[in-house]
Motif scaffolding. Structure first.
Motif, short mmCIF file in Angstrom:
data_model
loop_
_atom_site.label_atom_id
_atom_site.label_comp_id
_atom_site.label_asym_id
_atom_site.label_seq_id
_atom_site.Cartn_x
_atom_site.Cartn_y
_atom_site.Cartn_z
N MET A 1 -0.76 -9.46 -5.95
CA MET A 1 -0.97 -8.23 -5.15
C MET A 1 -1.36 -7.06 -6.05
SD MET A 1 3.00 -7.43 -4.19
CE MET A 1 4.28 -7.40 -5.40
N TYR A 2 -0.77 -7.01 -7.27
CA TYR A 2 -1.18 -5.95 -8.19
C TYR A 2 -2.62 -6.17 -8.63
CZ TYR A 2 3.77 -4.69 -8.57
OH TYR A 2 5.06 -4.29 -8.30
N LEU B 1 -5.38 -4.44 -6.65
CA LEU B 1 -5.39 -2.99 -6.81
C LEU B 1 -6.32 -2.53 -7.92
CD1 LEU B 1 -1.65 -1.94 -6.53
CD2 LEU B 1 -3.46 -1.59 -4.85
N LEU C 1 -0.98 -1.22 -14.64
CA LEU C 1 -1.09 -2.52 -13.98
C LEU C 1 -1.37 -3.67 -14.96
CD1 LEU C 1 -3.02 -1.39 -10.78
CD2 LEU C 1 -0.63 -2.13 -10.92
N VAL D 1 1.91 -4.58 -16.24
CA VAL D 1 2.72 -5.23 -15.20
C VAL D 1 2.33 -6.70 -15.04
CG1 VAL D 1 3.11 -5.30 -12.69
CG2 VAL D 1 3.27 -3.13 -13.93
N ARG E 1 7.04 -2.73 -15.36
CA ARG E 1 7.27 -3.44 -14.11
C ARG E 1 8.55 -2.99 -13.41
NH1 ARG E 1 5.16 -8.43 -12.18
NH2 ARG E 1 6.47 -9.29 -10.55
N LEU F 1 8.04 0.29 -11.50
CA LEU F 1 7.34 0.13 -10.21
C LEU F 1 8.30 -0.37 -9.15
CD1 LEU F 1 4.69 0.20 -12.09
CD2 LEU F 1 3.65 -1.01 -10.20
N ALA F 2 9.17 -1.31 -9.57
CA ALA F 2 10.10 -1.93 -8.62
C ALA F 2 11.10 -0.90 -8.06
CB ALA F 2 10.84 -3.07 -9.30
N GLU G 1 4.75 -1.41 -0.61
CA GLU G 1 3.88 -2.43 -1.18
C GLU G 1 3.40 -2.00 -2.57
OE1 GLU G 1 2.95 -5.37 0.44
OE2 GLU G 1 4.57 -4.75 1.79
N ALA G 2 2.65 -2.89 -3.19
CA ALA G 2 2.13 -2.64 -4.54
C ALA G 2 1.34 -1.32 -4.61
CB ALA G 2 1.26 -3.81 -4.99
N GLN H 1 3.77 1.58 -4.56
CA GLN H 1 4.53 1.57 -5.82
C GLN H 1 3.69 2.13 -6.97
OE1 GLN H 1 5.73 -2.44 -6.58
NE2 GLN H 1 7.53 -2.33 -5.30
N THR H 2 2.43 1.75 -6.98
CA THR H 2 1.54 2.19 -8.06
C THR H 2 1.30 3.70 -7.98
OG1 THR H 2 0.49 0.03 -8.05
CG2 THR H 2 -0.72 1.79 -9.14
#
Ligand SMILES: [Zn+2]
Length: 192
Positions: free
Chosen positions: A1-2, A5, A93, A96, A155, A158-159, A164-165, A168-169
């Motif tokens: 998913m990242y 992006l 990213l 990550v 990582r 972000l969590a 969603e990713a 978070q980003t």
């Protein structure tokens, strides 16, 4: 998913809009040294990473210059992380993708983003050796309900942000944006 992006035009458009707000706020605040007005004195940039066609806004790092005393004010940014050639989202990213239960191999990150093994290693070192010692992080980390392990950055950071990713980003880049102002002076190791 990242992964998706990295070339998601929606993300890179959203970051432009956020930076426009950050810049407008900084400009409205005026010069910190005198009552002068701030005029644009942007820095040209040739960024790497992101979708094939980046908005024109990515060719400039917004900065202001006082019309009276010439003092510079560089607003926070979610597009650029310090003076690195790669965009902030890519710096976050790419790191990550190398973390987590199924980390990408260096060669795969390189093939997708053109980031060399040396550059990637330097980014990881920056999180682990420089970022964690910034006054910014020491003050900010206590805001999170769960402690973030330095070895798990970025990582783990972000969590900490929900959604969603994509969300978070954006939240992570917003969180890091105070580091990107010149006055913060914390991005000393900010080469490509
Ligand atoms: Zn001034």
């Amino acid at each position: 998913m990242y992964t998706t992006l990295l070339t998601d035009a929606t993300l890179f458009d959203a970051l432009v809009a956020i930076d426009q707000d950050l810049a407008a706020t900084a400009q409205a605040g005026g010069c910190r040294r005198c009552p002068g007005r701030l005029h644009h004195g942007d820095y040209p940039r040739k960024p790497r990473g992101g979708p094939a066609t980046l908005p024109m806004a990515y060719e400039k790092r917004t900065s202001f210059c006082c019309a009276r005393c010439r003092k510079r004010v560089t607003p926070a940014s979610v597009r650029f992380l310090g003076r690195r050639v790669y965009l902030g989202a890519i710096v976050v990213l790419a790191c990550v993708l190398r973390q987590g239960p199924t980390p990408w191999r260096v060669a795969r990150v390189r093939a997708l983003l053109g980031v060399s093994a040396d550059t990637l290693a330097r980014w990881h070192r920056w999180w682990r050796d420089a970022f964690v010692h910034t006054a910014f992080w020491r003050a900010a980390r206590s805001r999170f309900a769960r402690p973030v392990d330095a070895a798990d950055l970025p990582r783990g950071l972000l969590a900490c942000f929900g959604g969603e990713a994509f969300a978070q980003t954006v939240a992570t880049l917003r969180f890091l944006s105070p580091l990107t102002t010149r006055s913060a002076g914390t991005l000393s190791e900010a080469r490509p």
